[in-house]
Motif scaffolding. Structure first.
Motif, PDB file in Angstrom:
ATOM      1  N   VAL A  23       0.820  -1.207   0.000  1.00 39.93           N
ATOM      2  CA  VAL A  23       0.000   0.000   0.000  1.00 39.93           C
ATOM      3  C   VAL A  23       0.859   1.264   0.000  1.00 39.93           C
ATOM      4  O   VAL A  23       0.649   2.179  -0.796  1.00 39.93           O
ATOM      5  CB  VAL A  23      -0.942   0.009   1.223  1.00 39.93           C
ATOM      6  CG1 VAL A  23      -1.624   1.368   1.378  1.00 39.93           C
ATOM      7  CG2 VAL A  23      -1.983  -1.098   1.090  1.00 39.93           C
ATOM      8  N   PHE A  24       1.833   1.321   0.891  1.00 45.09           N
ATOM      9  CA  PHE A  24       2.572   2.558   1.092  1.00 45.09           C
ATOM     10  C   PHE A  24       3.924   2.624   0.389  1.00 45.09           C
ATOM     11  O   PHE A  24       4.439   3.704   0.136  1.00 45.09           O
ATOM     12  CB  PHE A  24       2.795   2.789   2.592  1.00 45.09           C
ATOM     13  CG  PHE A  24       1.541   3.122   3.330  1.00 45.09           C
ATOM     14  CD1 PHE A  24       0.909   4.341   3.145  1.00 45.09           C
ATOM     15  CD2 PHE A  24       0.974   2.213   4.201  1.00 45.09           C
ATOM     16  CE1 PHE A  24      -0.262   4.651   3.816  1.00 45.09           C
ATOM     17  CE2 PHE A  24      -0.196   2.505   4.884  1.00 45.09           C
ATOM     18  CZ  PHE A  24      -0.824   3.733   4.684  1.00 45.09           C
ATOM     19  N   ALA A  25       4.526   1.479   0.096  1.00 44.48           N
ATOM     20  CA  ALA A  25       5.884   1.511  -0.456  1.00 44.48           C
ATOM     21  C   ALA A  25       6.050   0.729  -1.745  1.00 44.48           C
ATOM     22  O   ALA A  25       7.113   0.771  -2.355  1.00 44.48           O
ATOM     23  CB  ALA A  25       6.872   0.976   0.584  1.00 44.48           C
ATOM     24  N   VAL A  92      -9.997 -12.881  11.989  1.00 46.75           N
ATOM     25  CA  VAL A  92     -10.221 -11.669  12.787  1.00 46.75           C
ATOM     26  C   VAL A  92      -8.951 -10.819  12.819  1.00 46.75           C
ATOM     27  O   VAL A  92      -8.994  -9.596  12.675  1.00 46.75           O
ATOM     28  CB  VAL A  92     -10.668 -12.031  14.217  1.00 46.75           C
ATOM     29  CG1 VAL A  92     -10.712 -10.781  15.095  1.00 46.75           C
ATOM     30  CG2 VAL A  92     -12.033 -12.695  14.193  1.00 46.75           C
ATOM     31  N   GLY A  93      -7.806 -11.461  12.998  1.00 45.67           N
ATOM     32  CA  GLY A  93      -6.545 -10.732  12.999  1.00 45.67           C
ATOM     33  C   GLY A  93      -6.291 -10.025  11.681  1.00 45.67           C
ATOM     34  O   GLY A  93      -5.826  -8.880  11.653  1.00 45.67           O
ATOM     35  N   ALA A  94      -6.608 -10.711  10.576  1.00 39.53           N
ATOM     36  CA  ALA A  94      -6.427 -10.107   9.256  1.00 39.53           C
ATOM     37  C   ALA A  94      -7.346  -8.902   9.068  1.00 39.53           C
ATOM     38  O   ALA A  94      -6.953  -7.890   8.467  1.00 39.53           O
ATOM     39  CB  ALA A  94      -6.692 -11.143   8.163  1.00 39.53           C
ATOM     40  N   ILE A  95      -8.555  -9.002   9.566  1.00 37.04           N
ATOM     41  CA  ILE A  95      -9.495  -7.886   9.463  1.00 37.04           C
ATOM     42  C   ILE A  95      -8.990  -6.695  10.270  1.00 37.04           C
ATOM     43  O   ILE A  95      -9.042  -5.542   9.810  1.00 37.04           O
ATOM     44  CB  ILE A  95     -10.901  -8.310   9.929  1.00 37.04           C
ATOM     45  CG1 ILE A  95     -11.492  -9.340   8.960  1.00 37.04           C
ATOM     46  CG2 ILE A  95     -11.820  -7.099  10.066  1.00 37.04           C
ATOM     47  CD1 ILE A  95     -12.801  -9.947   9.427  1.00 37.04           C
ATOM     48  N   ILE A  96      -8.461  -6.958  11.456  1.00 34.24           N
ATOM     49  CA  ILE A  96      -7.929  -5.868  12.280  1.00 34.24           C
ATOM     50  C   ILE A  96      -6.739  -5.209  11.586  1.00 34.24           C
ATOM     51  O   ILE A  96      -6.626  -3.978  11.544  1.00 34.24           O
ATOM     52  CB  ILE A  96      -7.520  -6.395  13.671  1.00 34.24           C
ATOM     53  CG1 ILE A  96      -8.750  -6.857  14.453  1.00 34.24           C
ATOM     54  CG2 ILE A  96      -6.773  -5.304  14.455  1.00 34.24           C
ATOM     55  CD1 ILE A  96      -8.418  -7.556  15.755  1.00 34.24           C
ATOM     56  N   GLY A  97      -5.842  -6.022  11.029  1.00 35.62           N
ATOM     57  CA  GLY A  97      -4.703  -5.470  10.302  1.00 35.62           C
ATOM     58  C   GLY A  97      -5.132  -4.622   9.122  1.00 35.62           C
ATOM     59  O   GLY A  97      -4.576  -3.544   8.872  1.00 35.62           O
ATOM     60  N   SER A  98      -6.143  -5.089   8.400  1.00 38.21           N
ATOM     61  CA  SER A  98      -6.658  -4.343   7.248  1.00 38.21           C
ATOM     62  C   SER A  98      -7.354  -3.064   7.688  1.00 38.21           C
ATOM     63  O   SER A  98      -7.276  -2.033   7.001  1.00 38.21           O
ATOM     64  CB  SER A  98      -7.633  -5.214   6.454  1.00 38.21           C
ATOM     65  OG  SER A  98      -6.992  -6.372   5.971  1.00 38.21           O
ATOM     66  N   LEU A  99      -8.044  -3.126   8.815  1.00 34.32           N
ATOM     67  CA  LEU A  99      -8.703  -1.932   9.345  1.00 34.32           C
ATOM     68  C   LEU A  99      -7.677  -0.860   9.712  1.00 34.32           C
ATOM     69  O   LEU A  99      -7.879   0.331   9.433  1.00 34.32           O
ATOM     70  CB  LEU A  99      -9.546  -2.299  10.566  1.00 34.32           C
ATOM     71  CG  LEU A  99     -10.295  -1.156  11.260  1.00 34.32           C
ATOM     72  CD1 LEU A  99     -11.256  -0.476  10.295  1.00 34.32           C
ATOM     73  CD2 LEU A  99     -11.042  -1.672  12.476  1.00 34.32           C
ATOM     74  N   ILE A 100      -6.569  -1.284  10.305  1.00 31.15           N
ATOM     75  CA  ILE A 100      -5.504  -0.332  10.640  1.00 31.15           C
ATOM     76  C   ILE A 100      -4.960   0.308   9.375  1.00 31.15           C
ATOM     77  O   ILE A 100      -4.738   1.534   9.316  1.00 31.15           O
ATOM     78  CB  ILE A 100      -4.379  -1.029  11.423  1.00 31.15           C
ATOM     79  CG1 ILE A 100      -4.882  -1.488  12.795  1.00 31.15           C
ATOM     80  CG2 ILE A 100      -3.174  -0.086  11.599  1.00 31.15           C
ATOM     81  CD1 ILE A 100      -3.900  -2.353  13.551  1.00 31.15           C
ATOM     82  N   LEU A 101      -4.742  -0.501   8.326  1.00 32.58           N
ATOM     83  CA  LEU A 101      -4.266   0.050   7.058  1.00 32.58           C
ATOM     84  C   LEU A 101      -5.257   1.051   6.483  1.00 32.58           C
ATOM     85  O   LEU A 101      -4.875   2.117   5.985  1.00 32.58           O
ATOM     86  CB  LEU A 101      -4.036  -1.080   6.051  1.00 32.58           C
ATOM     87  CG  LEU A 101      -2.745  -1.873   6.171  1.00 32.58           C
ATOM     88  CD1 LEU A 101      -2.707  -2.964   5.117  1.00 32.58           C
ATOM     89  CD2 LEU A 101      -1.539  -0.961   6.026  1.00 32.58           C
TER      90      LEU A 101
END
Length: 226
Positions: A23-25, A92-101
């Protein structure tokens, strides 16, 4: 419960670091070298796995991937009820990581090519994408099963071997699908991205699971019996 929380945290970090690199780099307009490119994103995913393997490996085994959990299940290394909970907490962990992104993208400047690092394939190339995801998941899970085998595995070097294998897979597969080989890694970003990513999500769940199932069958056949 500690094992499940460890899987949640590990998968969150994998998505945050791996997808975050894309996403960023991955390709940033106006910067020297235009971002880290395919090699950089591949390294981000592989290094994330290595870091988590040596952080939570002794707690949960560091699956952080439903396809790996399926392979472990079919190989008789994890009970069905625990496997299902592992998969749930990984998602759930993947969703949280994606939400942070998503929050990072929405609260600041962003010149990258995607918003969540979601997996997609070009319309008309579904067969190519399916074959790639199934075959590369087969390879990845086979390496995991082999290097973590109690008697013939790589011991403390297993995490390094697994992470470097994931780097290799990403180098080849990123141009095809962005590389999933991990249903949780695809589900989280797709839910945040919506649109085409969500429409094509089925492939990034079905193909890795098929690859993982064949990997378990292959390992059960070739491993040395007592």
């Amino acid at each position: 419960m500690k094992k499940y929380v460890a899987e949640l945290i590990g998968t969150m970090i994998l998505v945050l670091m791996g997808c975050g690199s894309a996403v960023f780099a991955g390709s940033i307009a106006g910067t020297v070298g235009e971002g880290v490119g395919t090699i950089g994103v591949a390294m981000a995913f592989g290094l994330s796995v290595i870091a988590m393997a040596y952080t939570i490996g002794n707690i949960s085994g560091c699956h952080i991937n439903p396809a790996i959990t399926l392979g472990m299940w079919l190989s008789g290394r994890i009970r069905p009820n625990r496997a299902m909970l592992y998969m749930l907490f990984q998602i759930v962990g993947a969703i949280i990581g994606s939400l942070i992104l998503t929050l990072l993208v929405s609260t600041g400047t962003h010149d990258g090519p995607t918003s969540t690092g979601s997996n997609t394939f070009t319309p008309g190339s579904a067969m190519q994408a399916f074959i790639a995801e199934a075959v590369f998941t087969f390879i990845f899970v086979l390496v995991v099963l082999g290097t973590t085998d109690e008697k013939k595995g790589a011991g403390n070097l297993a995490g390094l071997a697994i992470g470097l294998t994931l780097v290799l897979i990403h180098i080849v597969c990123i141009p095809i699908t962005g590389t999933s080989v991990n249903p949780a890694r695809s589900i989280g970003p797709a839910l945040m991205e919506g649109g085409q990513a969500l429409e094509q999500l089925w492939l990034f769940i079905v193909a890795p699971f098929i690859g993982a199932a064949f990997s378990a069958l292959a390992w059960n056949f070739i491993k040395e019996k007592d």
